[in-house]
Design a protein around this motif. Structure first.
Motif, PDB file in Angstrom:
ATOM      1  N   THR A 263      57.075  -2.181  -8.762  1.00  0.00           N
ATOM      2  CA  THR A 263      57.753  -1.203  -9.610  1.00  0.00           C
ATOM      3  C   THR A 263      58.856  -1.858 -10.438  1.00  0.00           C
ATOM      4  O   THR A 263      59.451  -2.861 -10.034  1.00  0.00           O
ATOM      5  N   GLY A 264      59.108  -1.268 -11.605  1.00  0.00           N
ATOM      6  CA  GLY A 264      60.094  -1.790 -12.534  1.00  0.00           C
ATOM      7  C   GLY A 264      61.509  -1.334 -12.216  1.00  0.00           C
ATOM      8  O   GLY A 264      61.749  -0.613 -11.235  1.00  0.00           O
ATOM      9  N   PRO A 265      62.471  -1.726 -13.051  1.00  0.00           N
ATOM     10  CA  PRO A 265      63.887  -1.450 -12.794  1.00  0.00           C
ATOM     11  C   PRO A 265      64.255   0.034 -12.806  1.00  0.00           C
ATOM     12  O   PRO A 265      65.258   0.421 -12.205  1.00  0.00           O
ATOM     13  N   ASP A 266      63.457   0.869 -13.469  1.00  0.00           N
ATOM     14  CA  ASP A 266      63.741   2.305 -13.512  1.00  0.00           C
ATOM     15  C   ASP A 266      62.871   3.090 -12.541  1.00  0.00           C
ATOM     16  O   ASP A 266      62.730   4.308 -12.665  1.00  0.00           O
ATOM     17  N   GLY A 267      62.255   2.402 -11.572  1.00  0.00           N
ATOM     18  CA  GLY A 267      61.388   3.078 -10.621  1.00  0.00           C
ATOM     19  C   GLY A 267      60.008   3.332 -11.206  1.00  0.00           C
ATOM     20  O   GLY A 267      59.616   2.742 -12.224  1.00  0.00           O
ATOM     21  N   TYR A 268      59.293   4.252 -10.559  1.00  0.00           N
ATOM     22  CA  TYR A 268      57.876   4.438 -10.901  1.00  0.00           C
ATOM     23  C   TYR A 268      57.413   5.748 -10.298  1.00  0.00           C
ATOM     24  O   TYR A 268      57.738   6.071  -9.158  1.00  0.00           O
ATOM     25  N   GLU A 269      56.681   6.503 -11.086  1.00  0.00           N
ATOM     26  CA  GLU A 269      56.015   7.697 -10.578  1.00  0.00           C
ATOM     27  C   GLU A 269      54.618   7.724 -11.173  1.00  0.00           C
ATOM     28  O   GLU A 269      54.451   7.599 -12.389  1.00  0.00           O
ATOM     29  N   ALA A 270      53.612   7.852 -10.299  1.00  0.00           N
ATOM     30  CA  ALA A 270      52.235   7.830 -10.782  1.00  0.00           C
ATOM     31  C   ALA A 270      51.319   8.548  -9.800  1.00  0.00           C
ATOM     32  O   ALA A 270      51.662   8.765  -8.641  1.00  0.00           O
ATOM     33  N   VAL A 271      50.157   8.885 -10.310  1.00  0.00           N
ATOM     34  CA  VAL A 271      49.057   9.382  -9.485  1.00  0.00           C
ATOM     35  C   VAL A 271      48.000   8.287  -9.497  1.00  0.00           C
ATOM     36  O   VAL A 271      47.596   7.821 -10.565  1.00  0.00           O
ATOM     37  N   HIS A 272      47.586   7.848  -8.312  1.00  0.00           N
ATOM     38  CA  HIS A 272      46.532   6.844  -8.175  1.00  0.00           C
ATOM     39  C   HIS A 272      45.279   7.580  -7.714  1.00  0.00           C
ATOM     40  O   HIS A 272      45.292   8.240  -6.677  1.00  0.00           O
ATOM     41  N   ILE A 273      44.210   7.460  -8.483  1.00  0.00           N
ATOM     42  CA  ILE A 273      42.964   8.151  -8.169  1.00  0.00           C
ATOM     43  C   ILE A 273      41.942   7.135  -7.680  1.00  0.00           C
ATOM     44  O   ILE A 273      41.580   6.215  -8.405  1.00  0.00           O
ATOM     45  N   HIS A 274      41.512   7.303  -6.435  1.00  0.00           N
ATOM     46  CA  HIS A 274      40.474   6.462  -5.845  1.00  0.00           C
ATOM     47  C   HIS A 274      39.156   7.215  -5.962  1.00  0.00           C
ATOM     48  O   HIS A 274      39.040   8.349  -5.480  1.00  0.00           O
ATOM     49  N   GLU A 275      38.175   6.594  -6.593  1.00  0.00           N
ATOM     50  CA  GLU A 275      36.890   7.246  -6.827  1.00  0.00           C
ATOM     51  C   GLU A 275      36.033   7.197  -5.559  1.00  0.00           C
ATOM     52  O   GLU A 275      34.942   6.620  -5.521  1.00  0.00           O
ATOM     53  N   ASN A 276      36.555   7.815  -4.493  1.00  0.00           N
ATOM     54  CA  ASN A 276      35.889   7.860  -3.192  1.00  0.00           C
ATOM     55  C   ASN A 276      36.607   8.926  -2.353  1.00  0.00           C
ATOM     56  O   ASN A 276      37.818   9.065  -2.470  1.00  0.00           O
ATOM     57  N   PRO A 277      35.903   9.655  -1.507  1.00  0.00           N
ATOM     58  CA  PRO A 277      36.574  10.693  -0.715  1.00  0.00           C
ATOM     59  C   PRO A 277      37.531  10.153   0.342  1.00  0.00           C
ATOM     60  O   PRO A 277      38.389  10.880   0.832  1.00  0.00           O
ATOM     61  N   THR A 278      37.414   8.859   0.705  1.00  0.00           N
ATOM     62  CA  THR A 278      38.339   8.221   1.644  1.00  0.00           C
ATOM     63  C   THR A 278      38.781   6.886   1.061  1.00  0.00           C
ATOM     64  O   THR A 278      38.113   6.317   0.202  1.00  0.00           O
ATOM     65  N   PHE A 279      39.912   6.379   1.554  1.00  0.00           N
ATOM     66  CA  PHE A 279      40.413   5.085   1.095  1.00  0.00           C
ATOM     67  C   PHE A 279      39.623   3.972   1.788  1.00  0.00           C
ATOM     68  O   PHE A 279      39.478   3.975   3.007  1.00  0.00           O
ATOM     69  N   GLU A 280      39.126   3.036   0.992  1.00  0.00           N
ATOM     70  CA  GLU A 280      38.474   1.835   1.512  1.00  0.00           C
ATOM     71  C   GLU A 280      39.160   0.653   0.842  1.00  0.00           C
ATOM     72  O   GLU A 280      38.986   0.435  -0.358  1.00  0.00           O
ATOM     73  N   THR A 281      39.940  -0.085   1.603  1.00  0.00           N
ATOM     74  CA  THR A 281      40.742  -1.152   1.051  1.00  0.00           C
ATOM     75  C   THR A 281      40.492  -2.444   1.800  1.00  0.00           C
ATOM     76  O   THR A 281      40.489  -2.458   3.037  1.00  0.00           O
ATOM     77  N   VAL A 282      40.321  -3.528   1.058  1.00  0.00           N
ATOM     78  CA  VAL A 282      40.241  -4.874   1.618  1.00  0.00           C
ATOM     79  C   VAL A 282      41.532  -5.574   1.199  1.00  0.00           C
ATOM     80  O   VAL A 282      41.768  -5.777  -0.005  1.00  0.00           O
ATOM     81  N   TRP A 283      42.371  -5.909   2.180  1.00  0.00           N
ATOM     82  CA  TRP A 283      43.639  -6.573   1.896  1.00  0.00           C
ATOM     83  C   TRP A 283      43.394  -8.067   1.732  1.00  0.00           C
ATOM     84  O   TRP A 283      42.759  -8.684   2.582  1.00  0.00           O
ATOM     85  N   LEU A 284      43.898  -8.637   0.655  1.00  0.00           N
ATOM     86  CA  LEU A 284      43.646 -10.035   0.322  1.00  0.00           C
ATOM     87  C   LEU A 284      44.858 -10.931   0.544  1.00  0.00           C
ATOM     88  O   LEU A 284      44.756 -12.145   0.449  1.00  0.00           O
ATOM     89  N   GLU A 285      45.998 -10.326   0.816  1.00  0.00           N
ATOM     90  CA  GLU A 285      47.203 -11.102   1.183  1.00  0.00           C
ATOM     91  C   GLU A 285      48.085 -10.277   2.084  1.00  0.00           C
ATOM     92  O   GLU A 285      47.891  -9.113   2.266  1.00  0.00           O
TER      93      GLU A 285
END
Length: 120
Positions: free
Chosen positions: A98-120
């Motif tokens: 996030t930048g110096p003034d913060g951040y507000e957003a909606v993140h849309i995942h094109e799947n009914p559940t979260f599927e995440t592969v962490w790379l670091e």
């Protein structure tokens, strides 16, 4: 969640019960009505906040409503700001801070559940 008649439609309220959209940070999976997407509502006034490098087997769309964030998408860096939409294709490594003034957003995942592969 409140169902609307017998239509299959529903109203999903904030978990904290607030009746506004301020400081709303929440994750939603398995939305009613067969929505087929998962949502992350992100709202912070802090700088330098965000997930480490990861990818999903589906696209992720970021609708930035306030502030900014520096995104790393594959090997490219881009600053996204309020009023922009960033779309990260499936299987593409990405992260943001996030930048110096913060951040507000909606993140849309094109799947009914979260599927995440962490790379670091």
């Amino acid at each position: 969640m409140t169902e609307i008649g017998n239509t299959g439609a529903a109203v999903v309220d904030r978990a904290d019960g607030r009746p506004d959209g301020e400081e709303w940070a929440e994750n939603y999976e398995q939305l009613p009505g067969g929505a087929g997407v998962s949502l992350i509502f992100e709202s912070t006034t802090k700088e330098g906040v965000g997930p480490r490098l990861h990818k999903h087997p589906y696209p992720e769309t970021f609708i930035i409503r306030r502030g900014s964030a520096t995104f790393v998408v594959d090997t490219e860096e881009v600053v996204g700001h309020a009023g922009q939409i960033i779309v990260v294709p499936a299987e593409t490594p990405h992260k943001f801070r996030t930048g110096p003034d913060g951040y507000e957003a909606v993140h849309i995942h094109e799947n009914p559940t979260f599927e995440t592969v962490w790379l670091e």
